[in-house]
Design an enzyme around this catalytic site. Structure first.
Site, PDB file in Angstrom:
ATOM      1  N   GLY A  10       0.834  -1.203   0.000  1.00 39.50           N
ATOM      2  CA  GLY A  10       0.000   0.000   0.000  1.00 39.50           C
ATOM      3  C   GLY A  10       0.866   1.250   0.000  1.00 39.50           C
ATOM      4  O   GLY A  10       2.097   1.170  -0.140  1.00 39.50           O
ATOM      5  N   LEU A  12       1.654   3.528   2.449  1.00 40.64           N
ATOM      6  CA  LEU A  12       2.610   3.689   3.551  1.00 40.64           C
ATOM      7  C   LEU A  12       3.691   2.615   3.503  1.00 40.64           C
ATOM      8  O   LEU A  12       4.880   2.906   3.652  1.00 40.64           O
ATOM      9  CB  LEU A  12       1.855   3.660   4.892  1.00 40.64           C
ATOM     10  N   ALA A  61      -4.922  -2.318   5.935  1.00 40.04           N
ATOM     11  CA  ALA A  61      -6.234  -1.798   6.339  1.00 40.04           C
ATOM     12  C   ALA A  61      -7.205  -1.892   5.177  1.00 40.04           C
ATOM     13  O   ALA A  61      -6.799  -2.011   4.017  1.00 40.04           O
ATOM     14  CB  ALA A  61      -6.103  -0.336   6.772  1.00 40.04           C
ATOM     15  N   THR A  63      -9.305   0.448   3.350  1.00 38.61           N
ATOM     16  CA  THR A  63      -9.266   1.913   3.304  1.00 38.61           C
ATOM     17  C   THR A  63     -10.297   2.531   2.339  1.00 38.61           C
ATOM     18  O   THR A  63     -10.311   3.750   2.171  1.00 38.61           O
ATOM     19  CB  THR A  63      -7.857   2.408   2.898  1.00 38.61           C
ATOM     20  N   THR A 102      -6.738   6.788  11.973  1.00 39.38           N
ATOM     21  CA  THR A 102      -7.209   7.858  11.090  1.00 39.38           C
ATOM     22  C   THR A 102      -7.953   8.978  11.822  1.00 39.38           C
ATOM     23  O   THR A 102      -8.535   8.757  12.890  1.00 39.38           O
ATOM     24  CB  THR A 102      -8.172   7.242  10.038  1.00 39.38           C
ATOM     25  N   TYR A 126     -16.238   3.094   8.021  1.00 36.20           N
ATOM     26  CA  TYR A 126     -14.769   3.041   8.042  1.00 36.20           C
ATOM     27  C   TYR A 126     -14.227   3.579   9.372  1.00 36.20           C
ATOM     28  O   TYR A 126     -13.425   2.924  10.036  1.00 36.20           O
ATOM     29  CB  TYR A 126     -14.220   3.851   6.851  1.00 36.20           C
ATOM     30  N   LYS A 130     -12.188   1.565  12.295  1.00 33.98           N
ATOM     31  CA  LYS A 130     -10.828   2.002  12.674  1.00 33.98           C
ATOM     32  C   LYS A 130     -10.775   2.292  14.173  1.00 33.98           C
ATOM     33  O   LYS A 130      -9.783   2.015  14.832  1.00 33.98           O
ATOM     34  CB  LYS A 130     -10.399   3.225  11.854  1.00 33.98           C
TER      35      LYS A 130
HETATM   36  N1  LIG Z   1      -5.134   6.946   2.713  1.00 30.87           N
HETATM   37  C1  LIG Z   1      -5.502   7.903   3.569  1.00 30.87           C
HETATM   38  O1  LIG Z   1      -5.860   9.039   3.179  1.00 30.87           O
HETATM   39  C2  LIG Z   1      -5.451   7.648   5.045  1.00 30.87           C
HETATM   40  C3  LIG Z   1      -5.824   8.678   5.907  1.00 30.87           C
HETATM   41  C4  LIG Z   1      -5.769   8.451   7.289  1.00 30.87           C
HETATM   42  C5  LIG Z   1      -5.346   7.216   7.764  1.00 30.87           C
HETATM   43  N2  LIG Z   1      -5.014   6.234   6.903  1.00 30.87           N
HETATM   44  C6  LIG Z   1      -4.577   4.938   7.457  1.00 30.87           C
HETATM   45  O2  LIG Z   1      -3.204   4.789   7.130  1.00 30.87           O
HETATM   46  C7  LIG Z   1      -2.901   3.396   6.957  1.00 30.87           C
HETATM   47  C8  LIG Z   1      -2.175   3.189   5.651  1.00 30.87           C
HETATM   48  O3  LIG Z   1      -3.019   3.654   4.609  1.00 30.87           O
HETATM   49  P1  LIG Z   1      -2.618   3.500   3.075  1.00 30.87           P
HETATM   50  O4  LIG Z   1      -3.178   4.685   2.365  1.00 30.87           O
HETATM   51  O5  LIG Z   1      -1.173   3.160   2.954  1.00 30.87           O
HETATM   52  O6  LIG Z   1      -3.513   2.230   2.697  1.00 30.87           O
HETATM   53  P2  LIG Z   1      -3.517   1.411   1.348  1.00 30.87           P
HETATM   54  O7  LIG Z   1      -2.677   2.070   0.321  1.00 30.87           O
HETATM   55  O8  LIG Z   1      -4.948   1.108   1.047  1.00 30.87           O
HETATM   56  O9  LIG Z   1      -2.770   0.055   1.772  1.00 30.87           O
HETATM   57  C9  LIG Z   1      -3.343  -0.902   2.580  1.00 30.87           C
HETATM   58  C10 LIG Z   1      -2.713  -2.226   2.221  1.00 30.87           C
HETATM   59  O10 LIG Z   1      -3.258  -3.225   3.078  1.00 30.87           O
HETATM   60  C11 LIG Z   1      -3.574  -4.350   2.282  1.00 30.87           C
HETATM   61  N3  LIG Z   1      -4.583  -5.188   2.934  1.00 30.87           N
HETATM   62  C12 LIG Z   1      -5.936  -5.076   2.882  1.00 30.87           C
HETATM   63  N4  LIG Z   1      -6.503  -6.076   3.586  1.00 30.87           N
HETATM   64  C13 LIG Z   1      -5.491  -6.825   4.092  1.00 30.87           C
HETATM   65  C14 LIG Z   1      -5.443  -8.005   4.870  1.00 30.87           C
HETATM   66  N5  LIG Z   1      -6.562  -8.618   5.273  1.00 30.87           N
HETATM   67  N6  LIG Z   1      -4.231  -8.515   5.213  1.00 30.87           N
HETATM   68  C15 LIG Z   1      -3.096  -7.907   4.797  1.00 30.87           C
HETATM   69  N7  LIG Z   1      -3.072  -6.795   4.032  1.00 30.87           N
HETATM   70  C16 LIG Z   1      -4.268  -6.276   3.677  1.00 30.87           C
HETATM   71  C17 LIG Z   1      -4.053  -3.755   0.979  1.00 30.87           C
HETATM   72  O11 LIG Z   1      -4.065  -4.727  -0.040  1.00 30.87           O
HETATM   73  P3  LIG Z   1      -5.157  -4.576  -1.230  1.00 30.87           P
HETATM   74  O12 LIG Z   1      -4.831  -3.288  -1.922  1.00 30.87           O
HETATM   75  O13 LIG Z   1      -4.913  -5.791  -2.049  1.00 30.87           O
HETATM   76  O14 LIG Z   1      -6.505  -4.527  -0.557  1.00 30.87           O
HETATM   77  C18 LIG Z   1      -3.001  -2.665   0.785  1.00 30.87           C
HETATM   78  O15 LIG Z   1      -1.827  -3.158   0.166  1.00 30.87           O
HETATM   79  C19 LIG Z   1      -4.228   2.657   7.099  1.00 30.87           C
HETATM   80  O16 LIG Z   1      -4.362   2.187   8.403  1.00 30.87           O
HETATM   81  C20 LIG Z   1      -5.279   3.734   6.874  1.00 30.87           C
HETATM   82  O17 LIG Z   1      -6.479   3.446   7.563  1.00 30.87           O
HETATM   83  C21 LIG Z   1      -5.045   6.423   5.556  1.00 30.87           C
END
Ligand SMILES: NC(=O)c1ccc[n+]([C@@H]2O[C@H](COP(=O)([O-])OP(=O)(O)OC[C@H]3O[C@@H](n4cnc5c(N)ncnc54)[C@H](OP(=O)(O)O)[C@@H]3O)[C@@H](O)[C@H]2O)c1
Length: 288
Positions: A10, A12, A61, A63, A102, A126, A130
């Site tokens: 993902g 991060l 997550a 997301t 988040t 969501y 979280k």
């Molecule tokens: N993006 C934002 O704007 C934002 C804002 C605030 C907080 N956050 C938090 O920051 C963190 C990182 O976010 P991010 O944007 O890097 O998220 P992301 O790009 O969606 O990456 C999440 C990764 O987790 C994988 N995943 C999903 N289900 C899983 C499972 N059961 N077991 C193992 N891996 C799994 C996903 O795979 P798939 O792609 O194959 O599903 C993806 O590679 C998360 O906790 C998110 O809630 C994000």
């Protein structure tokens, strides 16, 4: 220290890969679906044992904020049960956990930055899942912390910056919300912060409490963010401010998402860059 990075493909997780060379004391082990599903308790425990994992950074997550409204079951499985599995696995080996959460745990009704003790009141599926995931860490005896972040973008995956760059090339005008305020946050900066926290082994990471906030410095609306993306890329696309009511989505978003980062900066002696500076850095990375 052997550190497992879950959800490693993902945004991060990918940025952690890019900055790991600056943290030589950490041996980072990356895993994502389909090789490691955090919802599979046995698979998590086996992975931890085989690889001698001593700490986890949970970047995995569900997301998809709008999709979660119609698929609460899957969102809950990943964002709650998955976190419980990681908590238990680290409890078994006396390990550490950095879990990412988040700003969506708040309702966005404040007008000054949220601090860690503010009342949580998620307004969608969501955010609710979280929050439950946070509680798995907060209520455990584990040496673990929750880092809440917001408006995350990176050089990887789908995000606002990449969407604006694409739309800015295809359009002369673009409508973007100006009545939601937050802080654009480069995942590369959060990645460095997580690794810096784990690199400092002198203190328990949770010695000053279990919840921390992290974003870049400063404040912006999505309109400001989009305008900056166009400007840095020298794109000839006019950004027009619109209101949330004119851009309906399945899930409601908090109107105000600015986080107070004083606790994290002070406790871990971390300096955080201003959002526009980090945006330039990420766009340079994307264009190189
Ligand atoms: N993006 C934002 O704007 C934002 C804002 C605030 C907080 N956050 C938090 O920051 C963190 C990182 O976010 P991010 O944007 O890097 O998220 P992301 O790009 O969606 O990456 C999440 C990764 O987790 C994988 N995943 C999903 N289900 C899983 C499972 N059961 N077991 C193992 N891996 C799994 C996903 O795979 P798939 O792609 O194959 O599903 C993806 O590679 C998360 O906790 C998110 O809630 C994000």
């Amino acid at each position: 220290m052997n550190v497992l990075v879950t959800g490693a493909n993902g945004q991060l997780g990918s940025e952690i890969k890019d900055c790991q060379h600056q943290f030589k004391a950490l041996n980072l082990v990356y895993a994502d679906l389909p090789d490691l599903d955090i919802c599979n308790e046995d698979a998590v425990n086996t992975f931890v044992t085989i690889n001698g994992i001593e700490a986890v950074i949970n970047c995995a997550a569900y997301t998809a904020v709008d999709k979660a409204e119609e698929d609460a079951e899957t969102a809950k499985k990943v964002n709650v049960e998955g976190v419980f599995n990681l908590v238990k696995a680290m409890e078994n080996v006396n390990g550490k956990l950095i879990h990412i959460s988040t700003d969506y745990v708040f309702d966005g009704k404040k007008s000054i930055p949220y601090n860690e003790e503010d009342t949580v009141r998620p307004i969608g599926v969501y955010g609710n899942t979280k929050r439950e995931g946070e509680l798995a860490v907060i209520n455990s005896s584990l040496e673990g912390i929750v880092i809440r972040t917001t408006w995350l973008y990176s050089a990887y995956g789908n995000n606002f910056v990449k969407t604006m760059m694409r739309l800015g090339k295809e359009n002369k005008k673009l409508n973007v919300l100006f009545d939601q305020t937050g802080t654009p946050t480069f995942a590369g900066d959060l990645a460095s912060a997580c690794l810096a926290i784990l690199s400092n082994e002198q203190n328990r990471i949770d010695k000053a409490g279990k919840v921390y906030h992290f974003s870049n410095e400063g404040v912006a609306s999505w309109y400001d963010f989009a305008t900056a993306v166009m400007k840095i890329n020298k794109l000839d696309c006019e950004v027009l401010p619109i209101e949330t009511k004119d851009y309906p989505t399945l899930a409601q978003r908090p109107h105000y998402s600015v986080l107070n980062k004083t606790k994290l900066k002070k406790n871990f002696e971390i300096t955080i860059p201003y959002w526009r500076d980090s945006l330039e850095k990420c766009i340079q990375k994307l264009n190189s």
